[in-house]
Design an enzyme around this catalytic site. Structure first.
Site, PDB file in Angstrom:
ATOM      1  N   HIS A 147      29.589 117.066  -6.200  1.00 37.85           N
ATOM      2  CA  HIS A 147      28.276 116.479  -5.935  1.00 37.85           C
ATOM      3  C   HIS A 147      28.221 115.110  -6.620  1.00 37.85           C
ATOM      4  CE1 HIS A 147      26.184 120.415  -4.898  1.00 37.85           C
ATOM      5  NE2 HIS A 147      27.221 120.879  -5.574  1.00 37.85           N
ATOM      6  N   CYS A 167      34.772 129.040   6.907  1.00 34.82           N
ATOM      7  CA  CYS A 167      34.340 128.183   5.803  1.00 34.82           C
ATOM      8  C   CYS A 167      33.453 127.067   6.348  1.00 34.82           C
ATOM      9  CB  CYS A 167      35.559 127.595   5.081  1.00 34.82           C
ATOM     10  SG  CYS A 167      35.128 126.324   3.882  1.00 34.82           S
ATOM     11  N   ASN A 208      30.316 122.869  -9.127  1.00 34.44           N
ATOM     12  CA  ASN A 208      30.000 124.233  -9.517  1.00 34.44           C
ATOM     13  C   ASN A 208      31.173 125.129  -9.163  1.00 34.44           C
ATOM     14  OD1 ASN A 208      27.332 123.612 -10.381  1.00 34.44           O
ATOM     15  ND2 ASN A 208      26.664 123.567  -8.241  1.00 34.44           N
ATOM     16  N   HIS A 234      34.009 121.147  -3.901  1.00 37.48           N
ATOM     17  CA  HIS A 234      33.196 119.968  -3.584  1.00 37.48           C
ATOM     18  C   HIS A 234      32.667 119.358  -4.866  1.00 37.48           C
ATOM     19  CE1 HIS A 234      30.629 123.576  -3.359  1.00 37.48           C
ATOM     20  NE2 HIS A 234      29.641 122.828  -3.826  1.00 37.48           N
ATOM     21  N   ASP A 238      24.273 115.648   1.288  1.00 39.66           N
ATOM     22  CA  ASP A 238      23.850 117.027   1.079  1.00 39.66           C
ATOM     23  C   ASP A 238      22.594 117.286   1.907  1.00 39.66           C
ATOM     24  OD1 ASP A 238      24.403 119.256  -1.431  1.00 39.66           O
ATOM     25  OD2 ASP A 238      22.530 119.424  -0.277  1.00 39.66           O
TER      26      ASP A 238
HETATM   27  P1  AMP Z   1      27.061 124.461  -4.460  1.00 41.08           P
HETATM   28  O1  AMP Z   1      25.791 125.214  -4.703  1.00 41.08           O
HETATM   29  O2  AMP Z   1      27.595 123.713  -5.625  1.00 41.08           O
HETATM   30  O3  AMP Z   1      28.092 125.361  -3.800  1.00 41.08           O
HETATM   31  O4  AMP Z   1      26.694 123.323  -3.416  1.00 41.08           O
HETATM   32  C1  AMP Z   1      26.686 123.518  -2.035  1.00 41.08           C
HETATM   33  C2  AMP Z   1      25.847 122.399  -1.481  1.00 41.08           C
HETATM   34  O5  AMP Z   1      26.071 122.359  -0.079  1.00 41.08           O
HETATM   35  C3  AMP Z   1      24.349 122.580  -1.692  1.00 41.08           C
HETATM   36  O6  AMP Z   1      23.852 121.468  -2.436  1.00 41.08           O
HETATM   37  C4  AMP Z   1      23.792 122.615  -0.268  1.00 41.08           C
HETATM   38  O7  AMP Z   1      22.574 121.947  -0.154  1.00 41.08           O
HETATM   39  C5  AMP Z   1      24.890 121.930   0.516  1.00 41.08           C
HETATM   40  N1  AMP Z   1      24.963 122.284   1.920  1.00 41.08           N
HETATM   41  C6  AMP Z   1      24.935 123.539   2.448  1.00 41.08           C
HETATM   42  N2  AMP Z   1      25.071 123.484   3.783  1.00 41.08           N
HETATM   43  C7  AMP Z   1      25.174 122.163   4.107  1.00 41.08           C
HETATM   44  C8  AMP Z   1      25.315 121.450   5.335  1.00 41.08           C
HETATM   45  N3  AMP Z   1      25.393 122.076   6.530  1.00 41.08           N
HETATM   46  N4  AMP Z   1      25.381 120.098   5.289  1.00 41.08           N
HETATM   47  C9  AMP Z   1      25.301 119.453   4.105  1.00 41.08           C
HETATM   48  N5  AMP Z   1      25.175 120.070   2.915  1.00 41.08           N
HETATM   49  C10 AMP Z   1      25.105 121.401   2.910  1.00 41.08           C
HETATM   50 ZN    ZN Z   2      37.080 125.269   3.595  1.00 41.51          ZN
END
Ligand code: AMP
Ligand code: ZN
Length: 112
Positions: A100, A3, A85, A98, A29
């Site tokens: 946002h 994960c 989401n 998570h 993010d």
């Molecule tokens: P979701 O699409 O709601 O699952 O959001 C996942 C979020 O994680 C997206 O906005 C990505 O830009 C963010 N994300 C993915 N990998 C990383 C990372 N290594 N560091 C920070 N944010 C990330």
């Molecule tokens: Zn996890």
């Protein structure tokens, strides 16, 4: 468990941390969709909103207790949006719960 966000919590993958305590981790993010775009995650692996239940919901309450402080410390002064989401139709890309926090500018009236 493979994960991404558990690895970020463990420090195995770098992130820009903005807040951490025993229950949660908050970081910027990597692909911001607003001037301020922070993700707040429980340290406990919960896959998504669908998996919130009586035994793990306390951490969700704690996250929401801290979100106003995290937003303020990030410089947000005029409101913000909190989004989670859940599942494929919502385009959840990381299967670790998570929230946002989006702010720092006028956001779209549309949410979908
Ligand atoms: P979701 O699409 O709601 O699952 O959001 C996942 C979020 O994680 C997206 O906005 C990505 O830009 C963010 N994300 C993915 N990998 C990383 C990372 N290594 N560091 C920070 N944010 C990330
Ligand atoms: Zn996890």
């Amino acid at each position: 468990m493979d994960c991404l966000f558990c690895k970020i919590i463990a420090g195995e993958i770098p992130s820009t941390k903005v807040y951490e305590d025993d229950n949660m981790f908050a970081f910027k993010d990597i692909n911001p969709q607003a001037p301020v775009h922070i993700l707040v995650i429980p340290k406990e692996h919960i896959c998504c909103v669908d998996a919130i239940n009586e035994s793990n919901s306390a951490v969700v309450a704690k996250i929401f207790e801290k979100i106003p402080m995290i937003a303020k410390e990030a410089g947000i002064t005029n409101g913000y949006r909190v989004i989670s989401n859940c599942g494929d139709d919502a385009c959840q890309s990381v299967k670790h719960l998570h929230f946002h926090i989006l702010g720092g500018a006028q956001l779209s009236e549309k949410m979908a």
